[in-house]
Design an enzyme around this catalytic site. Structure first.
Site, mmCIF file in Angstrom:
data_model
loop_
_atom_site.group_PDB
_atom_site.id
_atom_site.type_symbol
_atom_site.label_atom_id
_atom_site.label_comp_id
_atom_site.label_asym_id
_atom_site.label_seq_id
_atom_site.Cartn_x
_atom_site.Cartn_y
_atom_site.Cartn_z
ATOM 1 N N HIS A 74 -3.861 -5.298 0.451
ATOM 2 C CA HIS A 74 -3.361 -5.645 1.792
ATOM 3 C C HIS A 74 -3.452 -7.154 2.054
ATOM 4 C CE1 HIS A 74 -2.595 -1.736 3.727
ATOM 5 N NE2 HIS A 74 -3.564 -1.274 2.973
ATOM 6 N N CYS A 121 0.812 -1.221 0.000
ATOM 7 C CA CYS A 121 0.000 0.000 0.000
ATOM 8 C C CYS A 121 0.849 1.277 0.000
ATOM 9 C CB CYS A 121 -1.008 -0.017 1.144
ATOM 10 S SG CYS A 121 -2.347 1.151 0.877
ATOM 11 N N GLU A 144 -1.837 -8.870 4.165
ATOM 12 C CA GLU A 144 -1.746 -9.145 5.609
ATOM 13 C C GLU A 144 -3.116 -9.046 6.299
ATOM 14 O OE1 GLU A 144 -1.216 -6.252 4.352
ATOM 15 O OE2 GLU A 144 -1.863 -4.714 5.773
#
Ligand SMILES: [Mn+2]
Length: 245
Positions: free
Chosen positions: A224, A121, A226
């Site tokens: 994202h 990001c 994660e």
């Protein structure tokens, strides 16, 4: 075998940002903040995650670069448009000059040292700017599309748009697929691509969602992973690739 140390950049939060809803610290104190998702993902993938304190000191930065094996440039606030030669638009988001200054220095040293980099990001956008690229400061006013890339109030792991993966790219190897679904938490995006960067994947409306550089050992993504891996296990493969390469 010794686990690779992975330095992960963190938020630098000025006292004034924290002051309105203060839960920790005393007036006048700046704090460091980080989402635990990055640390859990790197740990599960076999790395040893270490938060990098934002300390603007050259000796400190040199020591960090020597000590860590790999670097994850994490998400956060918008990169200062001045760093890609643009005036600040009315719809650009919050800018943290301290974090920009620190991370640009850190990124320069990491690239010079040739250590592997994963960008996510803001990290993805920062790398692009560092290598001479530019950004859309706000997609809503600068890029015509029916896709909502900035899904602020949608759950972190929710798949919201397609990722079209380039043939023979790193991402194709990682996901063993030419198309997957991803989350989307960005209101900015790459406008012009930085030097030595290769497009890894795009969204259906043509925005760059991933790039890499063999020369600089970089893989960076706009979404994202994660935030997704707990619900969509394929996303952990990206972190495993990063740890094992
Ligand atoms: Mn997106």
């Amino acid at each position: 075998m010794k686990k690779p140390l992975v330095g992960i950049t963190t938020y630098y939060v000025y006292d004034v940002e924290n002051a309105k809803y203060r839960h920790i610290g005393a007036p006048g104190q700046d704090v460091m903040m980080a989402s635990t998702d990055y640390y859990n993902a790197i740990n599960l993938a076999g790395g040893l995650p270490m938060p990098i304190m934002p300390i603007d000191d050259d000796d400190y930065i040199d020591s960090i670069v020597k000590t860590m094996d790999k670097f994850l440039f994490s998400g956060g606030s918008d990169v200062d448009p001045m760093l890609y030669g643009e005036a600040l638009r009315y719809d650009c988001g919050y800018i943290n000059e301290f974090r920009d200054r620190f991370e640009m220095k850190l990124l320069r040293r990491v690239i010079e040292a040739g250590k592997p980099i994963l960008g996510i990001c803001r990290g993805f956008q920062l790398i692009n700017v560092f290598l001479g690229g530019s950004l859309y400061q706000d997609l809503k006013s600068q890029y015509e599309s029916s896709i909502q890339h900035a899904t602020r109030n949608v759950e972190k792991h929710k798949k919201t748009h397609k990722l079209l993966i380039e043939k023979e790219s790193i991402l194709e190897k990682i996901f063993d697929n030419s198309e997957i679904l991803i989350n989307s938490k960005h209101h900015q995006a790459v406008k012009t691509l930085g030097e030595n960067l290769i497009i890894e994947a795009v969204s259906e409306d043509g925005l760059i969602e991933g790039f890499s550089s063999e020369k600089h050992s970089i893989l960076a993504v706009q979404w994202h992973p994660e935030m997704m891996y707990e619900y969509h296990v394929e996303q952990l493969e990206l972190f495993k690739w990063f740890i094992n390469q």
